[in-house]
Design a protein around this motif. Sequence first.
Motif, PDB file in Angstrom:
ATOM      1  N   ALA A   1      -2.326  -6.378 -33.245  1.00  9.76           N
ATOM      2  CA  ALA A   1      -1.693  -7.386 -34.107  1.00  9.76           C
ATOM      3  C   ALA A   1      -2.635  -7.788 -35.242  1.00  9.76           C
ATOM      4  O   ALA A   1      -2.244  -7.839 -36.414  1.00  9.76           O
ATOM      5  N   VAL A   2      -3.908  -8.028 -34.906  1.00 13.37           N
ATOM      6  CA  VAL A   2      -4.857  -8.530 -35.910  1.00 13.37           C
ATOM      7  C   VAL A   2      -5.127  -7.460 -36.978  1.00 13.37           C
ATOM      8  O   VAL A   2      -5.048  -7.721 -38.183  1.00 13.37           O
ATOM      9  N   VAL A   3      -5.427  -6.254 -36.539  1.00 17.66           N
ATOM     10  CA  VAL A   3      -5.805  -5.201 -37.497  1.00 17.66           C
ATOM     11  C   VAL A   3      -4.604  -4.807 -38.368  1.00 17.66           C
ATOM     12  O   VAL A   3      -4.734  -4.598 -39.574  1.00 17.66           O
ATOM     13  N   PHE A   4      -3.441  -4.758 -37.734  1.00 16.67           N
ATOM     14  CA  PHE A   4      -2.232  -4.425 -38.500  1.00 16.67           C
ATOM     15  C   PHE A   4      -2.022  -5.405 -39.646  1.00 16.67           C
ATOM     16  O   PHE A   4      -1.773  -5.026 -40.782  1.00 16.67           O
ATOM     17  N   ASP A   5      -2.164  -6.697 -39.322  1.00 16.44           N
ATOM     18  CA  ASP A   5      -1.989  -7.746 -40.344  1.00 16.44           C
ATOM     19  C   ASP A   5      -3.049  -7.631 -41.423  1.00 16.44           C
ATOM     20  O   ASP A   5      -2.755  -7.731 -42.611  1.00 16.44           O
ATOM     21  N   LEU A   6      -4.307  -7.476 -41.001  1.00 16.59           N
ATOM     22  CA  LEU A   6      -5.406  -7.462 -41.982  1.00 16.59           C
ATOM     23  C   LEU A   6      -5.287  -6.278 -42.934  1.00 16.59           C
ATOM     24  O   LEU A   6      -5.507  -6.409 -44.138  1.00 16.59           O
ATOM     25  N   ILE A   7      -4.933  -5.128 -42.392  1.00 22.22           N
ATOM     26  CA  ILE A   7      -4.828  -3.940 -43.247  1.00 22.22           C
ATOM     27  C   ILE A   7      -3.510  -3.951 -44.005  1.00 22.22           C
ATOM     28  O   ILE A   7      -3.394  -3.360 -45.078  1.00 22.22           O
ATOM     29  N   GLY A   8      -2.534  -4.667 -43.451  1.00 26.61           N
ATOM     30  CA  GLY A   8      -1.268  -4.836 -44.174  1.00 26.61           C
ATOM     31  C   GLY A   8      -0.373  -3.615 -44.114  1.00 26.61           C
ATOM     32  O   GLY A   8       0.400  -3.351 -45.043  1.00 26.61           O
ATOM     33  N   LEU A   9      -0.457  -2.880 -42.989  1.00 29.89           N
ATOM     34  CA  LEU A   9       0.323  -1.639 -42.863  1.00 29.89           C
ATOM     35  C   LEU A   9       1.810  -1.933 -42.640  1.00 29.89           C
ATOM     36  O   LEU A   9       2.163  -2.952 -42.044  1.00 29.89           O
ATOM     37  N   PRO A  10       2.689  -1.041 -43.096  1.00 32.28           N
ATOM     38  CA  PRO A  10       4.115  -1.201 -42.819  1.00 32.28           C
ATOM     39  C   PRO A  10       4.401  -1.062 -41.320  1.00 32.28           C
ATOM     40  O   PRO A  10       3.710  -0.313 -40.618  1.00 32.28           O
ATOM     41  N   GLU A  11       5.410  -1.779 -40.853  1.00 31.37           N
ATOM     42  CA  GLU A  11       5.789  -1.778 -39.436  1.00 31.37           C
ATOM     43  C   GLU A  11       6.038  -0.377 -38.882  1.00 31.37           C
ATOM     44  O   GLU A  11       5.785  -0.113 -37.714  1.00 31.37           O
ATOM     45  N   ALA A  12       6.534   0.517 -39.744  1.00 30.23           N
ATOM     46  CA  ALA A  12       6.904   1.857 -39.273  1.00 30.23           C
ATOM     47  C   ALA A  12       5.724   2.582 -38.621  1.00 30.23           C
ATOM     48  O   ALA A  12       5.916   3.496 -37.816  1.00 30.23           O
ATOM     49  N   ALA A  13       4.499   2.166 -38.944  1.00 30.98           N
ATOM     50  CA  ALA A  13       3.330   2.863 -38.375  1.00 30.98           C
ATOM     51  C   ALA A  13       3.057   2.428 -36.942  1.00 30.98           C
ATOM     52  O   ALA A  13       2.396   3.143 -36.182  1.00 30.98           O
ATOM     53  N   ARG A  14       3.562   1.247 -36.572  1.00 34.90           N
ATOM     54  CA  ARG A  14       3.142   0.639 -35.306  1.00 34.90           C
ATOM     55  C   ARG A  14       3.341   1.545 -34.079  1.00 34.90           C
ATOM     56  O   ARG A  14       2.420   1.697 -33.277  1.00 34.90           O
ATOM     57  N   PRO A  15       4.523   2.167 -33.899  1.00 32.96           N
ATOM     58  CA  PRO A  15       4.706   2.948 -32.668  1.00 32.96           C
ATOM     59  C   PRO A  15       3.751   4.142 -32.544  1.00 32.96           C
ATOM     60  O   PRO A  15       3.489   4.599 -31.434  1.00 32.96           O
ATOM     61  N   ASN A  16       3.228   4.629 -33.665  1.00 32.79           N
ATOM     62  CA  ASN A  16       2.377   5.818 -33.602  1.00 32.79           C
ATOM     63  C   ASN A  16       0.888   5.514 -33.673  1.00 32.79           C
ATOM     64  O   ASN A  16       0.064   6.375 -33.380  1.00 32.79           O
ATOM     65  N   MET A  17       0.554   4.307 -34.109  1.00 28.88           N
ATOM     66  CA  MET A  17      -0.831   4.061 -34.495  1.00 28.88           C
ATOM     67  C   MET A  17      -1.841   4.264 -33.368  1.00 28.88           C
ATOM     68  O   MET A  17      -2.917   4.815 -33.571  1.00 28.88           O
ATOM     69  N   LEU A  18      -1.475   3.847 -32.142  1.00 28.61           N
ATOM     70  CA  LEU A  18      -2.423   3.982 -31.041  1.00 28.61           C
ATOM     71  C   LEU A  18      -2.698   5.446 -30.715  1.00 28.61           C
ATOM     72  O   LEU A  18      -3.837   5.844 -30.487  1.00 28.61           O
TER      73      LEU A  18
END
Length: 394
Positions: A142-159
Amino acid sequence: MTLTHAPHSDVDLFVDDILYDPYPTYRELRDAGSAVYLTQLDAWALPRYDDIRSALRDWKTFSSAGIALNDVVNEILTGTVIAADPPEHDTLRSVLSDRLAPRALRDLQNDIAARADTLVETVLRKESFDVVADLATAFPMAVVFDLIGLPEAARPNMLRWADATFDVCGPLNARAQSALSAIGEMFDWLGTLDAKDLKPDSMGRAIFDAADDGRIKRESCIPLLAAYTSAGMDTTINAIANAVHLFATHPDQWDLVCADPSILPAAFNEVLRYDAPVQVFGRRTTTDVTVGGLRLEPGTEVLILYGSGNRDDRHYAEPDCFDVTRRPTDHLTFGYATHACAGQALAKLEAHAVLGALAKRVRRFELGEPTRHLNNVTRGLSSLPVLGFEPRVR
Ligand code: HEM
């Protein structure tokens, strides 16, 4: 000294058995010498604390062009912050260094602490939970996603992508080979992004701004975005999970933290020393160099064994003992010198917030069986069930 007389080992550091528990093998390597030739890899390991620090200090001799332990990935990483040497490295690193400096992060401290408090409170309401999924992953994600400002679409694959980024930095074994396609996917997807896809005022947007201002080349944007995103995930995830595991299995040490939460930063340093989330990265020698009386030729691949240096009894007394009163501020877990971790202040902020929130509420954890996650470079768990806990009486 010829190779046959040099300290050498036939061990493969990247097979499952050793990844489960590398520490006995590290001890053998440290006892064998300052530099040990690994026959299976045709590379040299630096297992001792002092030699690791000296190599990390000397970027001219130990180039980060050899950051991965295989040529295919070193080629892919060319021009990224972690694989570049000064002066290119310094230009790339300067883009986000102010934003990740402790002074800049002070403004985020209250917000991060409040978010950790809410998350921990919610998780503890469940009858049982998994530290890895529910706390250690959920929070940095949650923290890194917000700070980097990535689009939601990346979330399911990012890990999956972040995990693969570390696997491919090992030798090109089956684990690394099967991770290569995920890296391709990640770069392809990130390559479709433009400044407008990233949140205003985010670190991601700042990278594109730097290209617009001519401070970095446009082609450096995606590699920088990839480096900060993947480096900010698994590392911190593993650190938080390792911390809860260690505190749950060393209740006397947890009691010390709970009795005096001001020692939490020192205690977290001991967690990082004891079980480094990043165990190894590489360097490539640029010239003849002597390590502990052994001559390494130019172009030699060298393994920097951070996790081994942290357990070196030439540097730390009783290094296999987890002791939160030790205060090992000089551990090697964030690297050292030129490439020392750019996100360490953020990682500490996140971990202190989660562990602090747990210390307020939990006296004892009742753990289920942890499952280790095997990766060529990182060390952590894929699951750490908490079956119940004894609350702290306030
Ligand atoms: C406990 C968590 C973390 C650990 C254990 C860790 C570990 C490391 C290590 C060992 C290095 C040095 C690599 C080398 O010697 O070549 C490094 C570099 C780096 N880390 Fe971290 N890291 C953590 C968290 C983070 C976070 C949260 C971020 C960003 C959001 C981050 C971003 C980076 C970057 C960009 C570099 C490359 C720095 C450079 O080449 O100058 N790390 N990290």
